[in-house]
Design an enzyme around this catalytic site. Structure first.
Site, PDB file in Angstrom:
ATOM      1  N   SER A 265       8.076  -9.916   9.091  1.00 37.11           N
ATOM      2  CA  SER A 265       9.253  -9.753   8.249  1.00 37.11           C
ATOM      3  C   SER A 265      10.397 -10.601   8.810  1.00 37.11           C
ATOM      4  O   SER A 265      10.255 -11.804   8.972  1.00 37.11           O
ATOM      5  CB  SER A 265       9.624  -8.271   8.148  1.00 37.11           C
ATOM      6  OG  SER A 265      10.590  -8.055   7.140  1.00 37.11           O
TER       7      SER A 265
ATOM      8  N   GLU B 140       4.529 -14.475   2.378  1.00 35.66           N
ATOM      9  CA  GLU B 140       4.599 -13.094   1.908  1.00 35.66           C
ATOM     10  C   GLU B 140       6.063 -12.727   1.774  1.00 35.66           C
ATOM     11  O   GLU B 140       6.925 -13.406   2.314  1.00 35.66           O
ATOM     12  CB  GLU B 140       3.869 -12.151   2.870  1.00 35.66           C
ATOM     13  CG  GLU B 140       4.468 -12.067   4.274  1.00 35.66           C
ATOM     14  CD  GLU B 140       5.617 -11.071   4.397  1.00 35.66           C
ATOM     15  OE1 GLU B 140       5.657 -10.102   3.603  1.00 35.66           O
ATOM     16  OE2 GLU B 140       6.478 -11.261   5.264  1.00 35.66           O
TER      17      GLU B 140
ATOM     18  N   HIS C  15       3.954  -6.784   3.794  1.00 39.14           N
ATOM     19  CA  HIS C  15       4.601  -5.490   4.028  1.00 39.14           C
ATOM     20  C   HIS C  15       3.731  -4.327   3.551  1.00 39.14           C
ATOM     21  O   HIS C  15       4.080  -3.593   2.629  1.00 39.14           O
ATOM     22  CB  HIS C  15       5.964  -5.456   3.346  1.00 39.14           C
ATOM     23  CG  HIS C  15       7.004  -6.267   4.033  1.00 39.14           C
ATOM     24  ND1 HIS C  15       6.951  -7.650   4.097  1.00 39.14           N
ATOM     25  CD2 HIS C  15       8.133  -5.896   4.706  1.00 39.14           C
ATOM     26  CE1 HIS C  15       8.017  -8.092   4.764  1.00 39.14           C
ATOM     27  NE2 HIS C  15       8.733  -7.046   5.146  1.00 39.14           N
TER      28      HIS C  15
END
Length: 325
Positions: A130, A226, A295
């Protein structure tokens, strides 16, 4: 200092990044000390404590950074405090890896406070995903491989026993994963070899053109992407930023991970994958969709940033094999 001189300095730093060879940090051994940092958003003692418990079960000795549980405007301490934690963990020769407690926001604030030379001088695994993508980009720009993988919250909530956590545990010990995933109807077939980089799309796109941008590297690249909470319109804009920069035309392959928490359909596209395919189908490179990275706790398998990989996308499925380290 004039603007033109600053531009020249950035260009020279980017050129040095592009030519920097990649170093593999030492894999872990039983009894190694592992630092737990919070370089991004504020976290809690349960998350950090849970990470310590699992890492201890795996045979390591976790050490919590001084400001890992601090709080300052939503971040885990001030930018200076978080940078000092990262510098401490890099410079302490008894610490063999850096495990991030969580993502969120704020890692980019550290990149003006921690020189690339510190990553290069003290090569060790940094584990996270992330917002931690910013640290991965800096590490790879400094010539050091890094691990895009689960953090404290995920491994502790699953008691470290799920397949994703166990794959990370084996990777930390030096066992390279080899992934095989099912064929997706939008897959673009082909085989390619290159250096694997990527992660959170909105995070690494925000570093575009800087000295910490791993897309400055000039060797053949395979990019994985992502994201979460970003609209299809925003992702469309980021994809075209990569196209305008000439990044997409240089890639040898693309691995499309999980995109979550967005509204769809939108602008005539059923979902994110159909929107991405509308543009990526014009590139004659292998593209794998729905790869288990992103995630989602049970679908976020660890990937080595900066490693040489072979991507093979066929009508029977996708394989991703690590050829180095």
């Amino acid at each position: 200092m004039t603007k033109s001189i600053l531009s020249l300095l950035w260009a020279l730093m980017a050129a040095s990044v592009a030519a920097q060879p990649l170093t593999t940090p030492r894999f872990l051994k039983p009894g190694d000390r592992v630092a737990i940092l919070s370089p991004c958003s504020a976290t809690d003692s349960a998350t950090v404590g849970g990470g310590c418990r699992i890492l201890t079960q795996w045979g390591y000795r976790p050490v919590v950074a001084p400001h890992a549980l601090a709080s300052h405007h939503g971040f885990a301490g001030t930018a200076d405090e978080r940078a000092s934690d990262l510098l401490w963990a890099l410079r302490d020769t008894t610490i063999r890896a850096i495990f991030c407690s969580r993502g969120g926001d704020g890692a980019v604030q550290l990149l003006t406070r921690v020189p690339l030379s510190e990553f290069a001088r003290h090569p060790k695994w940094i584990v996270g995903f992330s917002d931690v993508t910013a640290l991965h980009s800096a590490a790879v720009s400094a010539g050091v491989m890094s691990i895009h993988g689960s953090m404290c919250h995920a491994i502790s909530s699953m008691q470290g026993a799920d397949t994703v956590s166990q794959t990370l545990r084996r990777l930390l010990a030096g066992e390279l994963p080899r992934y095989r995933v099912e064929h997706h109807p939008l897959d673009q077939l082909g085989t390619a070899t290159g250096t694997l980089v990527g992660g959170n799309l909105s995070v690494f796109c925000a570093l575009a053109g800087s000295h910490v941008d791993f897309l400055n590297r000039t060797e053949p690249l395979i990019l994985f992407i992502e994201d979460t909470g970003e609209s299809m319109t925003k992702v469309d804009r980021l994809l075209h930023q990569l196209e305008i920069r000439g990044v997409l035309s240089r890639l040898r392959g693309i691995v499309v991970g999980r995109f979550s928490d967005y509204r769809h359909p939108e602008n005539g596209f059923d979902d994110m994958y159909h929107m991405l395919n509308y543009y990526l189908r014009h590139y004659a490179i292998p593209v794998s969709y729905a790869f288990p990275v992103g995630h989602a706790r049970l679908n976020n398998f660890p990937l080595i940033e900066g490693a040489t990989v072979r991507l093979s996308v066929t009508d029977s499925g996708t394989s991703l094999e690590f050829l180095s380290p």
